[in-house]
Design a protein around this motif. Structure first.
Motif, PDB file in Angstrom:
ATOM      1  N   UNK A   1       0.796  -1.217   0.000  1.00  0.00           N
ATOM      2  CA  UNK A   1       0.000   0.000   0.000  1.00  0.00           C
ATOM      3  C   UNK A   1       0.835   1.275   0.000  1.00  0.00           C
ATOM      4  N   UNK A   2       1.897   1.401   0.855  1.00  0.00           N
ATOM      5  CA  UNK A   2       2.675   2.629   0.833  1.00  0.00           C
ATOM      6  C   UNK A   2       3.321   2.895  -0.525  1.00  0.00           C
ATOM      7  N   UNK A   3       3.726   1.840  -1.225  1.00  0.00           N
ATOM      8  CA  UNK A   3       4.357   2.027  -2.525  1.00  0.00           C
ATOM      9  C   UNK A   3       3.392   2.643  -3.529  1.00  0.00           C
ATOM     10  N   UNK A   4       2.134   2.347  -3.380  1.00  0.00           N
ATOM     11  CA  UNK A   4       1.147   2.884  -4.304  1.00  0.00           C
ATOM     12  C   UNK A   4       0.888   4.360  -4.045  1.00  0.00           C
TER      13      UNK A   4
ATOM     14  N   UNK B   1       1.679   4.991  -8.250  1.00  0.00           N
ATOM     15  CA  UNK B   1       0.676   4.750  -9.275  1.00  0.00           C
ATOM     16  C   UNK B   1       1.147   5.211 -10.653  1.00  0.00           C
ATOM     17  N   UNK B   2       1.865   6.347 -10.692  1.00  0.00           N
ATOM     18  CA  UNK B   2       2.363   6.845 -11.979  1.00  0.00           C
ATOM     19  C   UNK B   2       3.336   5.866 -12.611  1.00  0.00           C
ATOM     20  N   UNK B   3       4.268   5.369 -11.808  1.00  0.00           N
ATOM     21  CA  UNK B   3       5.247   4.411 -12.323  1.00  0.00           C
ATOM     22  C   UNK B   3       4.555   3.129 -12.772  1.00  0.00           C
ATOM     23  N   UNK B   4       3.546   2.708 -12.014  1.00  0.00           N
ATOM     24  CA  UNK B   4       2.812   1.496 -12.389  1.00  0.00           C
ATOM     25  C   UNK B   4       2.114   1.671 -13.734  1.00  0.00           C
ATOM     26  N   UNK B   5       1.498   2.843 -13.940  1.00  0.00           N
ATOM     27  CA  UNK B   5       0.830   3.117 -15.215  1.00  0.00           C
ATOM     28  C   UNK B   5       1.820   3.106 -16.374  1.00  0.00           C
ATOM     29  N   UNK B   6       2.988   3.704 -16.162  1.00  0.00           N
ATOM     30  CA  UNK B   6       3.994   3.721 -17.225  1.00  0.00           C
ATOM     31  C   UNK B   6       4.452   2.317 -17.576  1.00  0.00           C
TER      32      UNK B   6
ATOM     33  N   UNK C   1      -8.309  -6.050 -12.548  1.00  0.00           N
ATOM     34  CA  UNK C   1      -7.101  -5.368 -12.075  1.00  0.00           C
ATOM     35  C   UNK C   1      -7.447  -4.085 -11.345  1.00  0.00           C
ATOM     36  N   UNK C   2      -8.470  -3.385 -11.827  1.00  0.00           N
ATOM     37  CA  UNK C   2      -8.861  -2.128 -11.186  1.00  0.00           C
ATOM     38  C   UNK C   2      -9.331  -2.363  -9.750  1.00  0.00           C
ATOM     39  N   UNK C   3     -10.151  -3.397  -9.541  1.00  0.00           N
ATOM     40  CA  UNK C   3     -10.626  -3.689  -8.186  1.00  0.00           C
ATOM     41  C   UNK C   3      -9.477  -4.052  -7.255  1.00  0.00           C
ATOM     42  N   UNK C   4      -8.491  -4.746  -7.794  1.00  0.00           N
ATOM     43  CA  UNK C   4      -7.322  -5.078  -6.983  1.00  0.00           C
ATOM     44  C   UNK C   4      -6.586  -3.817  -6.562  1.00  0.00           C
ATOM     45  N   UNK C   5      -6.465  -2.857  -7.482  1.00  0.00           N
ATOM     46  CA  UNK C   5      -5.801  -1.598  -7.139  1.00  0.00           C
ATOM     47  C   UNK C   5      -6.581  -0.836  -6.086  1.00  0.00           C
ATOM     48  N   UNK C   6      -7.911  -0.909  -6.138  1.00  0.00           N
ATOM     49  CA  UNK C   6      -8.726  -0.174  -5.185  1.00  0.00           C
ATOM     50  C   UNK C   6      -8.626  -0.761  -3.783  1.00  0.00           C
ATOM     51  N   UNK C   7      -8.175  -1.987  -3.653  1.00  0.00           N
ATOM     52  CA  UNK C   7      -7.985  -2.595  -2.333  1.00  0.00           C
ATOM     53  C   UNK C   7      -6.613  -2.280  -1.758  1.00  0.00           C
ATOM     54  N   UNK C   8      -5.758  -1.604  -2.542  1.00  0.00           N
ATOM     55  CA  UNK C   8      -4.391  -1.316  -2.092  1.00  0.00           C
ATOM     56  C   UNK C   8      -4.201   0.184  -1.858  1.00  0.00           C
ATOM     57  N   UNK C   9      -5.133   0.759  -1.132  1.00  0.00           N
ATOM     58  CA  UNK C   9      -5.071   2.167  -0.741  1.00  0.00           C
ATOM     59  C   UNK C   9      -5.123   3.125  -1.922  1.00  0.00           C
ATOM     60  N   UNK C  10      -5.609   2.686  -3.068  1.00  0.00           N
ATOM     61  CA  UNK C  10      -5.824   3.559  -4.217  1.00  0.00           C
ATOM     62  C   UNK C  10      -7.327   3.704  -4.401  1.00  0.00           C
ATOM     63  N   UNK C  11      -7.850   4.861  -4.103  1.00  0.00           N
ATOM     64  CA  UNK C  11      -9.292   5.074  -4.239  1.00  0.00           C
ATOM     65  C   UNK C  11      -9.673   5.090  -5.718  1.00  0.00           C
ATOM     66  N   UNK C  12     -10.917   4.751  -6.038  1.00  0.00           N
ATOM     67  CA  UNK C  12     -11.349   4.800  -7.440  1.00  0.00           C
ATOM     68  C   UNK C  12     -11.142   6.172  -8.077  1.00  0.00           C
ATOM     69  N   UNK C  13     -11.409   7.243  -7.315  1.00  0.00           N
ATOM     70  CA  UNK C  13     -11.243   8.590  -7.878  1.00  0.00           C
ATOM     71  C   UNK C  13      -9.781   8.875  -8.196  1.00  0.00           C
TER      72      UNK C  13
END
Length: 330
Positions: A8-11, A18-23, A118-130
């Protein structure tokens, strides 16, 4: 649970955020965009300098004076064909970029992640949908704007370098759709519109293949509507000539033309719909509503504003749809 807590902190920040993950996830798209920009930039640079000079030298090699089309002008020289190809390719890449962006944004950026979970997994790791959607919009928008702005500047350089010379050929004009869009900020607005359309299509369908089709046709329809509406985004001027002299010659982007009756009424296509029409009696004047070259920037700025407003509406709809789909989670 331990793994989720650790990642979670890495995200939240840092180079692996999140930016690095998207790239990393969309590195192929980034490289494709870079290649597309490089090809278009190379074509436009070559056409602006070496290609344009060589084509002009070949065009006037037969001795035609000041580039005026006559028997002495060489219209079919290989150098001219190469120049035209480079110019058309550079303009075409700028023109089709919004459609490519809409297809990619709907399929790969949004649709695939919703379809695979994948999106739902990201939302469980302290990344809100917004925040997830904000990153999905902001990072591609920055990359796309940077590349498009570069191509617009190069296109303007190419166009201004030879516009007076090639005006004699009458091959392209400032108001031709691909030239008009590529020569100003409307090109950037169109790319952002493609991104917004694709993202909304992905959120609506939640399927990669479906969002490709919906995004492509929805954006294609919007761009076509913009092209039809473009002549009416700014008040046009009117030129008139006596009916016996025919219509005014080329003076810019034609909006409307026809005849004026003795009572002052405008009629379309005078003397083409009536066998009894007599010039000077039934139609006394020809008119043509048009935009001169000086209307380029007003038309550009109004269209850019309209497109950005539509883009903003689509972005707001995307966030509202995501909020509803995720149960109001911020």
């Amino acid at each position: 649970m331990t793994a989720l807590t650790t990642t979670a902190p890495r995200t939240r920040g840092g180079p692996r955020g999140l930016t690095w993950t998207l790239l990393r996830l969309h590195s192929a798209a980034v490289w494709f965009w870079a290649l597309l920009v490089a090809v278009a930039a190379g074509c436009l640079l070559w056409a602006a300098v070496a290609g344009g000079n060589a084509a002009w030298a070949a065009y006037t090699s037969g001795g035609c004076a000041n580039g005026v089309v006559d028997e002495g002008c060489n219209l079919n020289a290989p150098a001219i064909e190469l120049y035209d190809t480079a110019m058309y390719l550079g303009s075409a890449i700028i023109t089709i970029a919004p459609l490519l962006v809409a297809v990619w944004a709907g399929a790969a950026l949004i649709g695939r992640e919703l379809e695979s979970g994948t999106a739902k997994l990201a939302w469980t790791q302290s990344v809100t949908p917004a925040r997830w959607l904000t990153a999905k919009l902001a990072l591609p928008a920055a990359v796309l704007c940077a590349g498009t702005l570069l191509l617009v500047q190069l296109h303007r350089t190419m166009w201004q370098a030879h516009t007076e010379q090639w005006g004699a050929r009458g091959v392209q004009h400032w108001h031709d759709s691909e030239i008009f869009v590529a020569n100003g900020p409307a090109a950037v607005a169109h790319v952002l519109l493609g991104l917004a359309v694709g993202v909304l299509a992905g959120l609506l369908t939640r399927r990669s293949l479906s969002s490709m089709g919906y995004g492509f046709f929805a954006l294609g329809g919007l761009l076509y509507a913009l092209e039809l509406a473009r002549p009416y985004l700014w008040p046009a001027r009117t030129a008139t000539t006596p009916a016996t002299e025919g219509y005014p010659g080329y003076i810019g982007m034609t909006v409307d033309e026809g005849g004026i009756t003795p009572t002052g009424d405008r009629v379309p296509n005078p003397c083409l719909t009536s066998d009894n029409c007599v010039l000077g009696r039934d139609v006394v004047t020809h008119y043509r509503d048009y935009h001169p070259a000086s209307h380029f920037w007003p038309l550009q700025l109004v269209e850019t504003g309209v497109v950005l407003a539509v883009t903003a509406v689509l972005v707001v709809l995307s966030f509202r749809l995501l909020r509803r789909r995720t149960g109001g989670t911020s």
